[in-house]
Design an enzyme around this catalytic site. Sequence first.
Site, short mmCIF file in Angstrom:
data_model
loop_
_atom_site.label_atom_id
_atom_site.label_comp_id
_atom_site.label_asym_id
_atom_site.label_seq_id
_atom_site.Cartn_x
_atom_site.Cartn_y
_atom_site.Cartn_z
N TRP A 115 0.83 -1.20 0.00
CA TRP A 115 0.00 0.00 0.00
C TRP A 115 0.86 1.25 0.00
CZ3 TRP A 115 -2.03 -3.10 4.54
CH2 TRP A 115 -3.03 -3.99 4.13
N VAL A 118 2.34 2.39 3.38
CA VAL A 118 3.24 1.48 4.08
C VAL A 118 4.42 1.10 3.18
CG1 VAL A 118 3.43 -0.74 5.28
CG2 VAL A 118 1.31 0.57 5.44
N CYS A 119 4.14 0.27 2.20
CA CYS A 119 5.21 -0.34 1.41
C CYS A 119 5.80 0.58 0.35
CB CYS A 119 4.72 -1.63 0.78
SG CYS A 119 4.23 -2.85 2.03
N VAL A 120 5.13 1.70 0.09
CA VAL A 120 5.71 2.72 -0.79
C VAL A 120 6.38 3.81 0.04
CG1 VAL A 120 5.22 4.48 -2.54
CG2 VAL A 120 4.08 2.26 -2.66
#
Length: 217
Positions: A115, A118-120
Amino acid sequence: MTFRNGLASLLRPEDSVLVLIDHQPYQLANVNSHEPQMVVNNSAGLAKVAKTFGVPTILTTVIARQGGLLFPQITDVFPGQEVIDRTLINTWEDQKVVDAVKATGRKQLIIAGLWTEVCVAMPTIQALGEGWDVTVVTDASGGVSVEAHEVAIQRMIAAGANMITWLALASEWQRDWARTEHIVELTEVIKQHAGGSGIAFLWEQQLLNTPVPSTAR
């Protein structure tokens, strides 16, 4: 804040490296910032554009045995390429990913993933702190809510990241229609993934190939 402007700040395919992060079923199931099919379409379009311009693309997942494999619409673009599977939520803490990026020798780091918040956001903020020129492809990413996606974008901009959409990125890499090396492949991606623009192009081709009726005498 250091402003990112001037011709030299525009993205160039020969200087770019793309990292696609966690485009997986589990993450997609709770994307609410975009229509899920749009995320699949845009991430696939982004992957194809990167391949068209010869931009090295790193593929990575997090605990794929539970969260699912990377979208086949992406892996089909890079048949046989290893997908780096992580346990770390923050991709930029995974040394294998970082080493793969550094091995390309490219300086313009482009990121998209699920997401956004979060992960970006995590790898973007860390990489910025380490001196990388980071651009996030917002419409090939997605968050658990509109708010989550938008707040993450604000946070990354505040940290110095650049934001772009996948079709804008394709245009920036192309830069000049007199550069014909990749036009055939780029046009095919636009036809497949650029919605109305692709349909309009097909219509234009139809009109150009339609014989003009001779004037009745």
